[in-house]
Write a protein that holds these residues in place. Structure first.
Motif, PDB file in Angstrom:
ATOM      1  N   HIS A 198      11.856   7.715  -4.336  1.00 59.90           N
ATOM      2  CA  HIS A 198      13.113   7.774  -2.825  1.00 59.90           C
ATOM      3  C   HIS A 198      12.861   6.562  -0.951  1.00 59.90           C
ATOM      4  O   HIS A 198      13.510   6.998  -0.447  1.00 59.90           O
ATOM      5  CB  HIS A 198      13.956   9.538  -2.280  1.00 59.90           C
ATOM      6  CG  HIS A 198      12.892  10.073  -2.109  1.00 59.90           C
ATOM      7  ND1 HIS A 198      11.727  10.744  -2.790  1.00 59.90           N
ATOM      8  CD2 HIS A 198      12.341  10.460  -0.914  1.00 59.90           C
ATOM      9  CE1 HIS A 198      10.956  11.832  -2.036  1.00 59.90           C
ATOM     10  NE2 HIS A 198      11.973  11.239  -0.283  1.00 59.90           N
ATOM     11  N   ARG A 199      11.601   7.436  -1.185  1.00 65.28           N
ATOM     12  CA  ARG A 199      11.100   6.705  -0.375  1.00 65.28           C
ATOM     13  C   ARG A 199      10.815   4.601  -0.114  1.00 65.28           C
ATOM     14  O   ARG A 199      10.937   4.010   1.065  1.00 65.28           O
ATOM     15  CB  ARG A 199       9.492   7.152  -0.308  1.00 65.28           C
ATOM     16  CG  ARG A 199       9.166   8.309   0.266  1.00 65.28           C
ATOM     17  CD  ARG A 199       8.470   8.816   1.078  1.00 65.28           C
ATOM     18  NE  ARG A 199       7.803   8.016   2.279  1.00 65.28           N
ATOM     19  CZ  ARG A 199       6.789   7.575   2.247  1.00 65.28           C
ATOM     20  NH1 ARG A 199       5.662   8.123   1.506  1.00 65.28           N
ATOM     21  NH2 ARG A 199       6.255   7.072   3.605  1.00 65.28           N
ATOM     22  N   LEU A 200      10.742   4.385  -1.544  1.00 65.82           N
ATOM     23  CA  LEU A 200      10.435   3.503  -1.096  1.00 65.82           C
ATOM     24  C   LEU A 200      11.580   1.769  -0.385  1.00 65.82           C
ATOM     25  O   LEU A 200      11.296   0.871  -0.304  1.00 65.82           O
ATOM     26  CB  LEU A 200      10.501   2.531  -3.388  1.00 65.82           C
ATOM     27  CG  LEU A 200       9.935   2.990  -4.361  1.00 65.82           C
ATOM     28  CD1 LEU A 200       9.843   2.555  -5.155  1.00 65.82           C
ATOM     29  CD2 LEU A 200       8.628   2.562  -2.916  1.00 65.82           C
ATOM     30  N   ILE A 230       1.260  -0.613  -0.252  1.00 61.33           N
ATOM     31  CA  ILE A 230       0.388   0.182  -0.125  1.00 61.33           C
ATOM     32  C   ILE A 230       1.087   1.142   0.508  1.00 61.33           C
ATOM     33  O   ILE A 230       0.918   1.766  -0.660  1.00 61.33           O
ATOM     34  CB  ILE A 230      -1.085   0.518   1.220  1.00 61.33           C
ATOM     35  CG1 ILE A 230      -1.644  -1.158   1.060  1.00 61.33           C
ATOM     36  CG2 ILE A 230      -1.507   1.093   1.104  1.00 61.33           C
ATOM     37  CD1 ILE A 230      -3.165  -1.442   2.061  1.00 61.33           C
ATOM     38  N   GLU A 231       2.360   1.674   0.394  1.00 62.42           N
ATOM     39  CA  GLU A 231       3.175   2.369   1.301  1.00 62.42           C
ATOM     40  C   GLU A 231       3.459   2.761   0.106  1.00 62.42           C
ATOM     41  O   GLU A 231       3.760   3.988  -0.887  1.00 62.42           O
ATOM     42  CB  GLU A 231       3.589   2.669   2.235  1.00 62.42           C
ATOM     43  CG  GLU A 231       3.275   2.456   3.533  1.00 62.42           C
ATOM     44  CD  GLU A 231       2.451   4.112   4.164  1.00 62.42           C
ATOM     45  OE1 GLU A 231       3.146   4.716   3.311  1.00 62.42           O
ATOM     46  OE2 GLU A 231       1.239   3.730   4.987  1.00 62.42           O
ATOM     47  N   GLY A 232       4.050   1.356  -0.863  1.00 66.40           N
ATOM     48  CA  GLY A 232       4.860   1.520  -1.933  1.00 66.40           C
ATOM     49  C   GLY A 232       3.885   2.836  -2.968  1.00 66.40           C
ATOM     50  O   GLY A 232       4.726   2.902  -3.933  1.00 66.40           O
ATOM     51  N   ALA A 233       2.448   1.197  -3.637  1.00 67.64           N
ATOM     52  CA  ALA A 233       1.933   1.981  -4.092  1.00 67.64           C
ATOM     53  C   ALA A 233       1.626   3.690  -4.103  1.00 67.64           C
ATOM     54  O   ALA A 233       1.486   3.961  -5.181  1.00 67.64           O
ATOM     55  CB  ALA A 233       0.381   1.367  -4.497  1.00 67.64           C
ATOM     56  N   THR A 234       1.769   3.810  -3.223  1.00 67.25           N
ATOM     57  CA  THR A 234       1.609   5.833  -2.417  1.00 67.25           C
ATOM     58  C   THR A 234       2.337   6.256  -3.126  1.00 67.25           C
ATOM     59  O   THR A 234       2.601   7.559  -3.797  1.00 67.25           O
ATOM     60  CB  THR A 234       1.056   6.151  -1.413  1.00 67.25           C
ATOM     61  OG1 THR A 234      -0.186   4.360  -1.447  1.00 67.25           O
ATOM     62  CG2 THR A 234       0.549   7.573  -1.038  1.00 67.25           C
ATOM     63  N   ALA A 235       4.403   5.985  -3.187  1.00 68.77           N
ATOM     64  CA  ALA A 235       4.469   6.550  -3.733  1.00 68.77           C
ATOM     65  C   ALA A 235       5.138   6.601  -4.869  1.00 68.77           C
ATOM     66  O   ALA A 235       6.068   6.776  -5.401  1.00 68.77           O
ATOM     67  CB  ALA A 235       6.011   5.983  -2.535  1.00 68.77           C
ATOM     68  N   VAL A 236       4.587   5.483  -5.185  1.00 64.20           N
ATOM     69  CA  VAL A 236       5.034   5.552  -6.999  1.00 64.20           C
ATOM     70  C   VAL A 236       4.037   6.519  -7.362  1.00 64.20           C
ATOM     71  O   VAL A 236       4.703   7.273  -8.588  1.00 64.20           O
ATOM     72  CB  VAL A 236       4.898   4.168  -7.044  1.00 64.20           C
ATOM     73  CG1 VAL A 236       4.828   3.999  -8.922  1.00 64.20           C
ATOM     74  CG2 VAL A 236       6.434   2.859  -6.726  1.00 64.20           C
ATOM     75  N   ARG A 237       2.798   5.920  -7.071  1.00 70.62           N
ATOM     76  CA  ARG A 237       2.122   7.277  -6.929  1.00 70.62           C
ATOM     77  C   ARG A 237       2.616   9.392  -7.726  1.00 70.62           C
ATOM     78  O   ARG A 237       1.723  10.268  -7.911  1.00 70.62           O
ATOM     79  CB  ARG A 237       0.435   7.140  -7.047  1.00 70.62           C
ATOM     80  CG  ARG A 237       0.102   6.106  -7.500  1.00 70.62           C
ATOM     81  CD  ARG A 237      -1.824   5.920  -7.541  1.00 70.62           C
ATOM     82  NE  ARG A 237      -1.826   6.187  -5.738  1.00 70.62           N
ATOM     83  CZ  ARG A 237      -2.431   4.775  -5.089  1.00 70.62           C
ATOM     84  NH1 ARG A 237      -1.811   3.772  -6.028  1.00 70.62           N
ATOM     85  NH2 ARG A 237      -2.806   5.301  -3.691  1.00 70.62           N
TER      86      ARG A 237
END
Length: 344
Positions: A89-91, A77-84
Motif C-alpha cells: 500500500h506504500r508503493l 530503494i524505498e520500493g524494494a524495501t516496501a515489497v520485501r
C-alpha cells in the motif's frame, strides 16, 4: 585607510559575514543532530545561485536532472524495501513523492519559459529544485551509514563533495554566472552609500536566523531536533526517529544553502566550484562556536567576514591565508580546554 574606506569595508564584511553565519548555523545543526561534518554545504550555495542564473537565462537548469535521478534512485530503494516488507500500500505514495513530484516540476519548466517569470517565482522554483536535494542526499549517502564513526562520516562527506563538484561542472560548465541585482536602491548615511542589495542580504539573513530560532523554540519538530542534538539515544528512547531528525536537519541545511546562494548571486560571480570556499569560511565560523553553539558560530562567521574584508585591503594576495589561519589558535585553545576521550 580613512574612515570612509573602513566603513565600506565593514559593510562588505558584515554582508559576507551574514552569509557565512547562515552556513555556520547549518553546519552546527547537521553536526549536532547527525555527527556529519557537512562539507558539501557549499555546493548547495553554488547550485542555488547557478540554478537561479539558468532560470533567468531561459535555460533548463541541470539540477532538474539531478533531482529526477536522485528521486528515482530513492524510489527504487524505498520500493524494494516496501515489497520485501509486504507493504504494497506504500508503493503509490513512494512513487508519487520521489518520482512524480520531480517529473511534474520538470514538465512545468519545459512548458513555461522561466526567463519571463517574475523574480519571486524564479526564486521559489530555485528553492523547489535545490532544497529537496538535501534530504535526498541524506537518504542515499548518509542514512545507510548513520551509526558509523565520525571519521567514516567525514570520508563520506568528502566523497559527496567531490561528486557534487563534478556534477556541477557537468551541468553548469566552467563559466561563472551572476544574476542582476534584486534592487538598485541606495541610501546615503553620512559619507557612506549603503547599497540596497547589501541591506537586502543582511535583512534576509537576519530574518532567516530569527525564523530558525522560532522554529527550534516554538515548534514540535524543532524541539525534536534540539532533543536529538542534546542526546541522540535519549531522543530515540522517547520515540524521536533518528532518520526523521537526519532528514529534517539536511532539509534545513539545503534550504539555508540554496537561500544563501540566491542572496549572493547578484553580489559575486559564482562558479561550479565556488561553494567549497564559501562553505569553508562558514565552517571556520562553526569551529569558533565549537560545532555546538549557534550564537558563537554566527558571531564567529561575522568575524570571518570582517577579517576577510579588511585583509583584502591590507594584503589582498593573502586574505584567504589570513582567514583560514584564524582556525589554528581556535583549535589549539579548544584542544587545551577540552577533555579528550575515545569515541565509542
Amino acid at each position: 585607510m580613512d574612515v570612509q574606506i573602513a566603513l565600506l569595508l565593514g559593510q562588505d564584511g558584515v554582508t559576507n559575514g551574514a552569509i557565512y553565519a547562515l552556513l555556520a548555523l547549518a553546519l552546527v545543526l547537521v553536526f549536532a543532530v547527525t555527527r556529519v561534518i557537512f562539507i558539501p554545504q557549499g555546493e548547495f550555495v553554488a547550485f542555488g545561485a547557478l540554478t537561479l542564473a539558468s532560470l533567468q537565462a531561459g535555460k533548463l537548469p541541470g539540477t532538474v536532472w539531478l533531482l529526477l535521478a536522485m528521486g528515482m534512485a530513492i524510489g527504487l530503494i524505498e520500493g524494494a524495501t516496501a515489497v520485501r516488507a509486504r507493504r504494497f500500500h506504500r508503493l503509490p505514495l513512494i512513487i508519487l513523492v520521489n518520482c512524480g513530484a520531480p517529473l511534474l516540476l520538470a514538465a512545468s519548466l519545459l512548458a513555461v519559459s522561466p526567463a519571463g517569470l517574475p523574480l519571486p517565482v524564479q526564486v521559489l522554483l530555485t528553492l523547489m529544485l535545490v532544497v529537496p536535494l538535501g534530504p535526498m542526499l541524506y537518504r542515499l549517502a548518509y542514512q545507510p551509514v548513520a551509526e558509523a564513526s565520525v571519521l567514516a562520516l567525514l570520508i563520506v562527506s568528502v566523497a559527496v563533495h567531490v561528486t557534487l563538484t563534478g556534477i556541477g561542472l557537468l551541468f553548469f560548465g566552467a563559466e561563472g554566472s551572476r544574476t542582476p541585482a534584486f534592487t538598485d536602491a541606495s541610501f546615503t548615511v553620512g559619507d557612506v552609500v549603503l547599497q540596497g542589495q547589501t541591506l537586502l542580504v543582511i535583512v534576509a539573513s537576519t530574518l532567516l536566523i530569527v525564523a530558525l530560532y522560532l522554529f527550534f523554540e516554538r515548534t514540535l519538530y524543532g524541539k525534536a531536533l534540539r532533543a536529538t542534538a542534546m542526546n541522540r539515544t535519549g531522543a530515540r528512547l522517547m520515540g524521536i526517529s533518528g532518520d526523521l531528525a537526519g532528514l529534517l536537519s539536511f532539509t534545513l541545511a539545503g534550504a539555508i544553502g540554496a537561500f544563501s546562494g540566491v542572496l549572493i548571486s547578484p553580489i559575486t560571480t559564482i562558479y561550479y566550484d565556488s561553494g567549497f570556499l564559501i562553505g569553508l569560511k562558514g565552517f571556520v565560523g562553526a569551529i569558533i562556536g565549537g560545532l555546538a553553539s549557534y550564537p558563537a558560530a554566527a558571531a564567529g562567521a561575522v568575524l570571518v567576514g570582517l577579517l576577510e574584508a579588511y585583509s583584502s585591503f591590507w594584503a589582498s594576495a593573502f586574505k584567504e591565508v589570513i582567514v583560514f589561519t584564524l582556525i589554528i589558535p581556535v583549535l589549539l585553545w579548544r584542544s587545551l580546554k577540552t577533555r579528550h576521550g575515545e569515541e565509542a
